[in-house]
Motif scaffolding. Structure first.
Motif, PDB file in Angstrom:
ATOM      1  N   GLN A   1       9.005  11.052 -15.978  1.00  0.00           N
ATOM      2  CA  GLN A   1       8.587  11.911 -17.092  1.00  0.00           C
ATOM      3  C   GLN A   1       7.110  12.267 -17.035  1.00  0.00           C
ATOM      4  OE1 GLN A   1      11.131  12.730 -19.639  1.00  0.00           O
ATOM      5  NE2 GLN A   1      12.260  11.955 -17.859  1.00  0.00           N
ATOM      6  N   ARG A   2       6.291  11.344 -16.577  1.00  0.00           N
ATOM      7  CA  ARG A   2       4.852  11.554 -16.523  1.00  0.00           C
ATOM      8  C   ARG A   2       4.305  10.933 -15.242  1.00  0.00           C
ATOM      9  NH1 ARG A   2       2.912  12.014 -21.951  1.00  0.00           N
ATOM     10  NH2 ARG A   2       4.655  12.825 -23.207  1.00  0.00           N
ATOM     11  N   LEU A   3       3.190  11.474 -14.761  1.00  0.00           N
ATOM     12  CA  LEU A   3       2.479  10.910 -13.626  1.00  0.00           C
ATOM     13  C   LEU A   3       1.113  10.443 -14.087  1.00  0.00           C
ATOM     14  CD1 LEU A   3       2.255  10.435 -10.518  1.00  0.00           C
ATOM     15  CD2 LEU A   3       1.311  12.759 -10.372  1.00  0.00           C
TER      16      LEU A   3
ATOM     17  N   ALA B   1       0.815  -1.207   0.000  1.00  0.00           N
ATOM     18  CA  ALA B   1       0.000   0.000   0.000  1.00  0.00           C
ATOM     19  C   ALA B   1       0.850   1.258   0.000  1.00  0.00           C
ATOM     20  CB  ALA B   1      -0.934  -0.009   1.208  1.00  0.00           C
ATOM     21  N   SER B   2       2.046   1.197   0.597  1.00  0.00           N
ATOM     22  CA  SER B   2       2.894   2.384   0.715  1.00  0.00           C
ATOM     23  C   SER B   2       3.484   2.820  -0.618  1.00  0.00           C
ATOM     24  CB  SER B   2       4.023   2.119   1.703  1.00  0.00           C
ATOM     25  OG  SER B   2       4.831   1.040   1.260  1.00  0.00           O
ATOM     26  N   ALA B   3       3.436   1.961  -1.630  1.00  0.00           N
ATOM     27  CA  ALA B   3       4.074   2.291  -2.902  1.00  0.00           C
ATOM     28  C   ALA B   3       3.478   3.537  -3.537  1.00  0.00           C
ATOM     29  CB  ALA B   3       3.965   1.112  -3.857  1.00  0.00           C
ATOM     30  N   ASP B   4       2.206   3.840  -3.272  1.00  0.00           N
ATOM     31  CA  ASP B   4       1.572   4.997  -3.907  1.00  0.00           C
ATOM     32  C   ASP B   4       2.306   6.284  -3.564  1.00  0.00           C
ATOM     33  OD1 ASP B   4      -0.148   2.880  -4.248  1.00  0.00           O
ATOM     34  OD2 ASP B   4      -1.968   4.054  -3.891  1.00  0.00           O
TER      35      ASP B   4
ATOM     36  N   LEU C   1       5.884   6.515  -5.130  1.00  0.00           N
ATOM     37  CA  LEU C   1       5.938   6.920  -6.532  1.00  0.00           C
ATOM     38  C   LEU C   1       5.744   8.425  -6.675  1.00  0.00           C
ATOM     39  CD1 LEU C   1       3.973   4.103  -8.386  1.00  0.00           C
ATOM     40  CD2 LEU C   1       6.429   4.489  -8.385  1.00  0.00           C
ATOM     41  N   ARG C   2       4.818   8.982  -5.915  1.00  0.00           N
ATOM     42  CA  ARG C   2       4.608  10.437  -5.985  1.00  0.00           C
ATOM     43  C   ARG C   2       5.850  11.187  -5.496  1.00  0.00           C
ATOM     44  NH1 ARG C   2      -0.468  11.876  -7.337  1.00  0.00           N
ATOM     45  NH2 ARG C   2      -2.186  10.389  -6.991  1.00  0.00           N
ATOM     46  N   LYS C   3       6.503  10.639  -4.497  1.00  0.00           N
ATOM     47  CA  LYS C   3       7.727  11.269  -4.003  1.00  0.00           C
ATOM     48  C   LYS C   3       8.816  11.260  -5.074  1.00  0.00           C
ATOM     49  CE  LYS C   3       9.986   8.984  -0.854  1.00  0.00           C
ATOM     50  NZ  LYS C   3      10.398   8.431   0.439  1.00  0.00           N
ATOM     51  N   GLU C   4       8.989  10.127  -5.740  1.00  0.00           N
ATOM     52  CA  GLU C   4       9.973  10.070  -6.812  1.00  0.00           C
ATOM     53  C   GLU C   4       9.651  11.093  -7.902  1.00  0.00           C
ATOM     54  OE1 GLU C   4      11.384   6.331  -8.405  1.00  0.00           O
ATOM     55  OE2 GLU C   4      10.393   5.273  -6.770  1.00  0.00           O
TER      56      GLU C   4
END
Length: 304
Positions: free
Chosen positions: A84-86, A56-59, A62-65
């Motif tokens: 490059q894209r979100l 669950a923490s992956a969300d 990814l936003r942090k990266e």
């Protein structure tokens, strides 16, 4: 939503791209890797799509990266996957995802470093460049970047599990390394940018040396000892001293002691994850075990 509740396929990836980034939807899509937090799908020759699938923490990672890595990447001497894209959650896939640059190479757990001197210099140059003071508002790590002593209970649990399975030949010696690290003076400098999760599956090799660094989900600010631990698990015998000599500014004795503690923590975790019969966690691989065991051996042999 976890790996057991949704199937990620090439068709799903193409559909997500058509919905949100249609200019990329015509590129060939093929599976790249299934990691601990994310799946990686190649998008043509130079891009990749990363989708969370197992934690669950992956969300938020990814936003942090997506927010921070484009700022740091230009100053780093090794290739890294630059977002490059979100992609936003949708009816098709209810979690965020990102498109990044593709970094070629083979994970070091499958293709270990063979040229120790060159790899020691490359790792030192990379961490010297990354370890800059982090700004206000930089992310706080998930159990990374603080004093090793904060993790004494977790260390004891990991050691007991690994020793009970016969995965650690000399538990008392490992405990001695840990206790010395936990007793070392703490980091007195400003919080520095850290990768936070430098183990062999997150470092790519080519031609026997380091060729890239991936998975910045644990990017955070803190004590550089957390990252300096990587030398013990990534580099072959005889290369750690060269790494310490090349890293700048030269680490003091207390930092090197804390780094050994972080190396013990990471090696124990990878030993257990590498034994598929222990946890069977998604992303865990048998190839994680051998470099972790080698790191424990090196740490024990150099504890005096």
């Amino acid at each position: 939503m976890t790996h057991s509740e949704i199937e990620i396929t090439a068709g799903l990836v193409r559909g997500l791209l058509r919905d949100q980034h249609p200019d990329l939807a015509g590129r060939p899509v093929r599976l790249g890797a299934r990691g601990w937090d994310n799946q990686l799908w190649r998008l043509g020759d130079d891009l990749a799509v990363r989708l969370p699938w197992a934690t669950a923490s992956a969300d938020e990672l990814l936003r942090k990266e997506h927010a921070w890595l484009p700022v740091l990447a230009p100053g780093l001497p090794l290739p890294v996957p630059v977002p490059q894209r979100l992609g936003e959650p949708s009816a098709r896939f209810p979690r965020p995802w990102i498109v990044t640059t593709w970094v070629p190479g083979t994970p070091a757990d499958r293709a270990p470093v063979a040229r120790g001197a060159e790899a020691a210099d490359a790792l030192a140059a990379f961490l010297t460049a990354l370890h800059r003071p982090a700004p206000e508002g930089a992310p706080v790590g998930r159990n990374r970047g603080g004093p090793p002593a904060e993790h004494t209970a977790w260390f004891a649990e990991q050691l007991a599990s690994a020793a009970g399975l016969g995965l650690v030949p000399d538990p008392d010696a490992v405990r001695e390394v840990w206790e010395d690290a936990a007793a070392a003076p703490g980091w007195a400098g400003p919080p520095l940018w850290l990768h936070g999760d430098l183990h062999p599956a997150n470092v790519l090799t080519a031609d026997g040396t380091l060729h890239g660094v991936v998975d910045f989900g644990d990017l955070c600010a803190g004590d550089p000892a957390c990252d300096l631990a990587a030398a013990w698990i990534l580099l072959p015998d005889g290369a750690v001293d060269r790494f310490h000599a090349a890293y700048r500014p030269a680490p003091d004795a207390a930092t090197l002691r804390r780094a050994r503690g972080w190396a013990v923590l990471r090696a124990l975790a990878c030993v257990l994850i590498g034994d598929a019969g222990v946890h069977g966690r998604p992303g865990g691989k048998a190839t994680w075990g051998p470099p972790a065991r080698a790191a424990l051996r090196r740490l024990i042999e150099t504890r005096h």
